[in-house]
Motif scaffolding. Structure first.
Motif, PDB file in Angstrom:
ATOM      1  N   ASP A  14       0.819  -1.212   0.000  1.00  0.00           N
ATOM      2  CA  ASP A  14       0.000   0.000   0.000  1.00  0.00           C
ATOM      3  C   ASP A  14       0.854   1.264   0.000  1.00  0.00           C
ATOM      4  OD1 ASP A  14       1.079  -0.312   2.475  1.00  0.00           O
ATOM      5  OD2 ASP A  14      -0.766   0.080   3.603  1.00  0.00           O
ATOM      6  N   ARG A  15       2.133   1.119  -0.327  1.00  0.00           N
ATOM      7  CA  ARG A  15       3.047   2.259  -0.363  1.00  0.00           C
ATOM      8  C   ARG A  15       3.470   2.544  -1.802  1.00  0.00           C
ATOM      9  NH1 ARG A  15       2.618   4.813   4.221  1.00  0.00           N
ATOM     10  NH2 ARG A  15       4.690   5.748   3.946  1.00  0.00           N
ATOM     11  N   ARG A  16       3.797   3.806  -2.069  1.00  0.00           N
ATOM     12  CA  ARG A  16       4.230   4.229  -3.393  1.00  0.00           C
ATOM     13  C   ARG A  16       5.679   4.702  -3.320  1.00  0.00           C
ATOM     14  NH1 ARG A  16      -0.793   8.012  -5.535  1.00  0.00           N
ATOM     15  NH2 ARG A  16      -2.504   6.599  -4.978  1.00  0.00           N
ATOM     16  N   PHE A  17       6.442   4.335  -4.331  1.00  0.00           N
ATOM     17  CA  PHE A  17       7.870   4.637  -4.334  1.00  0.00           C
ATOM     18  C   PHE A  17       8.281   5.242  -5.671  1.00  0.00           C
ATOM     19  CE2 PHE A  17       7.394   1.406  -1.117  1.00  0.00           C
ATOM     20  CZ  PHE A  17       8.296   1.756  -0.136  1.00  0.00           C
ATOM     21  N   LEU A  18       9.196   6.222  -5.575  1.00  0.00           N
ATOM     22  CA  LEU A  18       9.945   6.681  -6.733  1.00  0.00           C
ATOM     23  C   LEU A  18      11.248   5.896  -6.765  1.00  0.00           C
ATOM     24  CD1 LEU A  18       9.595  10.573  -6.851  1.00  0.00           C
ATOM     25  CD2 LEU A  18       8.629   8.909  -8.437  1.00  0.00           C
ATOM     26  N   VAL A  19      11.579   5.329  -7.910  1.00  0.00           N
ATOM     27  CA  VAL A  19      12.763   4.472  -8.015  1.00  0.00           C
ATOM     28  C   VAL A  19      13.808   5.177  -8.868  1.00  0.00           C
ATOM     29  CG1 VAL A  19      13.636   2.210  -8.667  1.00  0.00           C
ATOM     30  CG2 VAL A  19      11.289   2.447  -7.825  1.00  0.00           C
ATOM     31  N   PHE A  20      15.004   5.350  -8.299  1.00  0.00           N
ATOM     32  CA  PHE A  20      16.143   5.913  -9.006  1.00  0.00           C
ATOM     33  C   PHE A  20      17.181   4.805  -9.183  1.00  0.00           C
ATOM     34  CE2 PHE A  20      14.098   9.230  -6.609  1.00  0.00           C
ATOM     35  CZ  PHE A  20      14.014  10.282  -7.501  1.00  0.00           C
ATOM     36  N   GLY A  21      18.002   4.914 -10.191  1.00  0.00           N
ATOM     37  CA  GLY A  21      18.996   3.863 -10.383  1.00  0.00           C
ATOM     38  C   GLY A  21      19.964   4.171 -11.498  1.00  0.00           C
ATOM     39  N   ASP A  62      10.270   6.448  -0.638  1.00  0.00           N
ATOM     40  CA  ASP A  62       8.859   6.364  -0.281  1.00  0.00           C
ATOM     41  C   ASP A  62       8.202   7.744  -0.441  1.00  0.00           C
ATOM     42  OD1 ASP A  62       6.358   5.986   0.827  1.00  0.00           O
ATOM     43  OD2 ASP A  62       7.081   4.732   2.473  1.00  0.00           O
ATOM     44  N   VAL A  63       7.217   7.834  -1.359  1.00  0.00           N
ATOM     45  CA  VAL A  63       6.524   9.115  -1.610  1.00  0.00           C
ATOM     46  C   VAL A  63       5.018   8.957  -1.394  1.00  0.00           C
ATOM     47  CG1 VAL A  63       8.262   9.996  -3.205  1.00  0.00           C
ATOM     48  CG2 VAL A  63       6.411   8.553  -4.079  1.00  0.00           C
ATOM     49  N   THR A  64       4.642   8.027  -0.529  1.00  0.00           N
ATOM     50  CA  THR A  64       3.222   7.741  -0.336  1.00  0.00           C
ATOM     51  C   THR A  64       2.454   8.971   0.131  1.00  0.00           C
ATOM     52  OG1 THR A  64       3.812   5.461   0.234  1.00  0.00           O
ATOM     53  CG2 THR A  64       1.589   6.222   0.813  1.00  0.00           C
ATOM     54  N   GLU A  65       2.946   9.628   1.171  1.00  0.00           N
ATOM     55  CA  GLU A  65       2.235  10.788   1.706  1.00  0.00           C
ATOM     56  C   GLU A  65       2.164  11.910   0.673  1.00  0.00           C
ATOM     57  OE1 GLU A  65       4.473   9.063   3.322  1.00  0.00           O
ATOM     58  OE2 GLU A  65       3.213   8.197   4.911  1.00  0.00           O
ATOM     59  N   PHE A  66       3.265  12.127  -0.039  1.00  0.00           N
ATOM     60  CA  PHE A  66       3.262  13.153  -1.083  1.00  0.00           C
ATOM     61  C   PHE A  66       2.251  12.815  -2.180  1.00  0.00           C
ATOM     62  CE2 PHE A  66       4.791  14.107  -5.380  1.00  0.00           C
ATOM     63  CZ  PHE A  66       4.747  15.488  -5.357  1.00  0.00           C
ATOM     64  N   SER A  67       2.202  11.551  -2.598  1.00  0.00           N
ATOM     65  CA  SER A  67       1.281  11.145  -3.656  1.00  0.00           C
ATOM     66  C   SER A  67      -0.169  11.303  -3.220  1.00  0.00           C
ATOM     67  CB  SER A  67       1.558   9.693  -4.063  1.00  0.00           C
ATOM     68  OG  SER A  67       2.860   9.554  -4.588  1.00  0.00           O
ATOM     69  N   GLN A  68      -0.435  10.923  -1.984  1.00  0.00           N
ATOM     70  CA  GLN A  68      -1.806  11.068  -1.493  1.00  0.00           C
ATOM     71  C   GLN A  68      -2.219  12.532  -1.434  1.00  0.00           C
ATOM     72  OE1 GLN A  68      -1.572   9.033   2.256  1.00  0.00           O
ATOM     73  NE2 GLN A  68      -1.920   6.998   1.354  1.00  0.00           N
ATOM     74  N   LEU A  69      -1.291  13.388  -1.010  1.00  0.00           N
ATOM     75  CA  LEU A  69      -1.580  14.818  -0.961  1.00  0.00           C
ATOM     76  C   LEU A  69      -1.778  15.380  -2.366  1.00  0.00           C
ATOM     77  CD1 LEU A  69      -1.832  17.261   0.940  1.00  0.00           C
ATOM     78  CD2 LEU A  69       0.617  17.646   0.632  1.00  0.00           C
ATOM     79  N   ARG A  70      -0.949  14.927  -3.292  1.00  0.00           N
ATOM     80  CA  ARG A  70      -1.082  15.378  -4.680  1.00  0.00           C
ATOM     81  C   ARG A  70      -2.409  14.928  -5.278  1.00  0.00           C
ATOM     82  NH1 ARG A  70       2.577  12.029  -8.105  1.00  0.00           N
ATOM     83  NH2 ARG A  70       0.841  10.625  -7.661  1.00  0.00           N
ATOM     84  N   ASP A  71      -2.771  13.651  -5.065  1.00  0.00           N
ATOM     85  CA  ASP A  71      -4.027  13.137  -5.602  1.00  0.00           C
ATOM     86  C   ASP A  71      -5.222  13.872  -5.000  1.00  0.00           C
ATOM     87  OD1 ASP A  71      -2.497  11.380  -7.017  1.00  0.00           O
ATOM     88  OD2 ASP A  71      -2.895   9.646  -5.735  1.00  0.00           O
ATOM     89  N   GLU A  72      -5.117  14.164  -3.718  1.00  0.00           N
ATOM     90  CA  GLU A  72      -6.215  14.896  -3.074  1.00  0.00           C
ATOM     91  C   GLU A  72      -6.325  16.302  -3.650  1.00  0.00           C
ATOM     92  OE1 GLU A  72      -7.657  16.304   1.418  1.00  0.00           O
ATOM     93  OE2 GLU A  72      -5.843  15.091   1.154  1.00  0.00           O
TER      94      GLU A  72
END
Length: 667
Positions: free
Chosen positions: A147-154, A175-185
């Protein structure tokens, strides 16, 4: 090898000094002082061995120091990887086989044991590693792990430089879950504005009793309330036939999924004479503020009404999206108030102009030259020079143009686009007839050059249209642009002020687009024809503009022979070689006379311009304009066309079938 190179860099070069010392000792011996020469030689050798010993000691100390630094760095690197604050995983991108992962990565994936000899997709299903192979440093989309969202760098590193094979990919997971949820909202709660308009209010309530009118309005209001209630938005009436609806962006997907079914629901409200109410919806989204959103919504309503109404249009900052509008019948306006107002406005524009250019679409037909003659007649009465922009290539209107040029009034009335560009000035008025798309006019350079532009068209407005026109008279209900110009003439000229040849040119445009008064005709079409008849138009003489020679007649029927039926009532004729455009259009018309054919499509390649030409016709049950728009074309419900560049005939035919399937499935 690396240590020898390092030694060479660290070792001071004293060779030149010892060479000179030996030369001095040799010079001393040559002058006969052998004792002094021997002493000098001993001293040089002693110095040489001393420096050699000190250099070796210094090299050992330096290498020892470098080894200690390198070892510390290796330890630090290993410690950083193991105790990194970010989840990390190293794998082979070719096989997706995991080489190493730290504990934090195991924690986010829920794995207890190390992932050695397992694929990364086993721990993160659906993870795409192609972006690494493409040389990108960041995964283009967020990766969902649980249930978490991640930005992947490599990044990737080659582990075998000699063979050129073998890569290792190192990835870092943020981990950008909180940022993504805020953005979606944030995006979900962005406002959107819709303007809803009953576009046939006057027609549907004309002659209806107050009781029935009240019941119908109550039914309409109930349906609108039920449609808007789930959004908890602001819905209010701003006029007798107009509403404003303010809602959150999060509800837009469900409206799009149902394709604004409120349009069909309102269509079920019928007056006693059987005429249904029609609703036009214009939605503005993705604006900077409420003012811009309302502007987008107003533009969307204007676009929908110019396409016949009874549909929904969504406008964002980039383009228009169309929903509905598949019913082919455009409601005829019974009142001529707008025509009278437009005639007055056009008359004033022409009177203020220094000269008037009249231009149609590329490959002009009779419905381009007919309106041009009508506008020329207005200019003649106002005393303003008028020039018709002429296509020098062969086209369907070439015969009519040749006859007009024999008249003294038209001897100098036709100009090439280049000559028009040279003579244009700040007060020049350009009248565009029978098209509203800037890419379809005869000369785009002239359109961009002239400051004041007037548009007279009967086609439904396309997503790309002539913006900023000073005058726009666009009525999709009309049979032709000639009909619209004739309506304007009735308020500006007397029938006697129109030359018989001009009246015949206008009549030929109406006959062409109405298929001899059988398609898209209303009472106003016959009113216009009656005016032209009084002005001297001879219907017998008009017929000569539609005659074709024997070769074109044979070519037309050769095209028809290649026709195949597709689905229910769709006739498709794909010709693999270039044919005459007029013959192809006539073949599309001819196919409508075949029993069971509802719509016809003729397409063929234009080798010189590397494009496929498509002509579409309909009897009225099928809206060919909506189908052809999927291929980048336009027109109206019964006559449409397209020019598709840089595609093969098979590709265009396949796209046409997909558009037909989509249209039929939506129906």
């Amino acid at each position: 090898m690396h240590k020898k190179n390092l030694t060479r860099l660290l070792e001071p070069s004293y060779r030149l000094y010892f060479v000179f010392l030996l030369l001095f000792a040799l010079a001393t011996a040559l002058v006969g002082k052998y004792t002094l020469a021997a002493i000098e030689l001993v001293m040089v050798l002693a110095l040489f061995f001393y420096f050699r010993r000190s250099i070796d000691t210094r090299k050992r100390e330096m290498l020892s120091y470098i080894d200690s630094i390198t070892g510390s760095m290796d330890v630090a690197a290993k410690d950083t990887m193991i105790n990194a604050p970010l989840p990390m995983v190293i794998f082979r991108p070719e096989t997706e086989e995991v080489i190493w992962s730290n504990d934090k990565f195991l924690h986010i994936t829920g794995e207890r044991d190390h992932l050695f000899d397992r694929k990364i997709t086993d721990a993160v299903p659906g993870f795409d590693t192609r972006w690494l192979m493409e040389g990108k440093g960041q995964c283009p989309s967020e990766v969902l792990v649980g249930d978490r969202r991640f930005l992947v760098f490599g990044h990737m590193a080659r582990i075998d430089k000699n063979s050129g094979r073998g890569f290792l990919a190192t990835t870092y997971w943020v981990d950008v879950t909180e940022f993504s949820q805020l953005r979606d909202e944030y995006y979900a709660t962005r406002p959107a504005i819709a303007i809803l308009q009953l576009d046939n209010y006057d027609e549907v309530f004309k002659g209806v009793s107050d009781n029935i009118k009240s019941a119908m309005l109550s039914d309409i209001n109930r349906r609108l309330d039920e449609w808007t209630a789930p959004t908890h938005g602001l819905f209010c009436r701003t006029d007798r036939d107009q509403f404003v609806f303010l809602f959150d962006e999060q509800y837009m997907p469900q409206f799009l999924e149902k394709k604004f079914d409120i349009v069909d629901q309102i269509h079920e409200v019928v007056n006693p004479s059987g005429q249904p109410a029609t609703l036009t919806v214009g939605v503005g989204r993705d604006g900077e503020d409420l003012s811009e959103l309302y502007q987008f919504a107003a533009l969307a309503v204007e676009m929908a009404l110019s396409r016949g109404g009874d549909q929904a249009v969504v406008k964002n900052r980039f383009n228009f999206e169309f929903y509905g509008g598949r019913r082919s019948a455009d409601t005829e306006k019974h009142t001529k108030v707008k025509s009278r107002v437009m005639a007055s406005a056009l008359s004033e524009l022409i009177a203020d102009a220094s000269q008037v250019f009249i231009m149609g679409h590329k490959f002009p037909d009779l419905d381009c030259i007919g309106p041009a003659c009508g506008i020329t007649a207005i200019c003649r009465k106002k005393g303003v020079p008028a020039y018709v922009i002429r296509d020098l290539a062969s086209n369907p209107a070439s015969g009519l143009v040749a006859e007009l040029m024999q008249l003294p009034e038209y001897a100098q009335a036709f100009l090439s686009p280049d000559n028009a560009l040279i003579s244009a000035d700040a007060r020049t008025l350009l009248v565009v007839a029978d098209t509203n798309r800037p890419d379809r006019v005869l000369s785009q350079d002239l359109l961009e050059c002239v400051n004041k532009v007037a548009v007279i068209d009967h086609h439904r407005r396309a997503a790309s249209y002539i913006e900023g026109a000073t005058f726009s008279f666009q009525e999709p209900y009309a049979s032709s642009a000639s009909e619209l110009v004739t309506e304007l003439l009735q308020y500006i000229l007397e029938p006697s002020e129109l030359m018989p040849r001009e009246a015949e040119a206008l009549m030929s445009g109406i006959v062409l687009d109405s298929k001899n008064f059988t398609m898209r005709t209303g009472s106003r079409t016959f009113d216009a024809a009656a005016f032209l008849r009084r002005a001297g138009a001879d219907t017998t003489d008009v017929r000569r503009f539609f005659k074709s020679d024997l070769d074109k007649t044979i070519s037309r029927f050769e095209i028809i022979k290649e026709t195949q039926m597709y689905r229910q009532g769709m006739a498709i004729c794909a010709i693999d070689h270039q044919v005459d455009r007029i013959a192809a259009a006539q073949a599309a018309d001819e196919l409508l006379n075949v029993s069971g054919v509802q719509a016809s499509f003729v397409l063929f390649p234009n080798v010189e311009q590397n494009q496929i030409i498509l002509s579409a016709r309909s009897m009225g049950q099928t809206n060919v304009q909506v189908i052809v728009e999927e291929l980048g074309g336009g027109g109206n419900a019964t006559v449409a066309g397209a020019q598709i560049p840089e595609q093969t005939l098979d590709q265009v035919a396949a796209s046409l079938m997909e558009a037909i399937d989509k249209h039929c499935d939506d129906e």
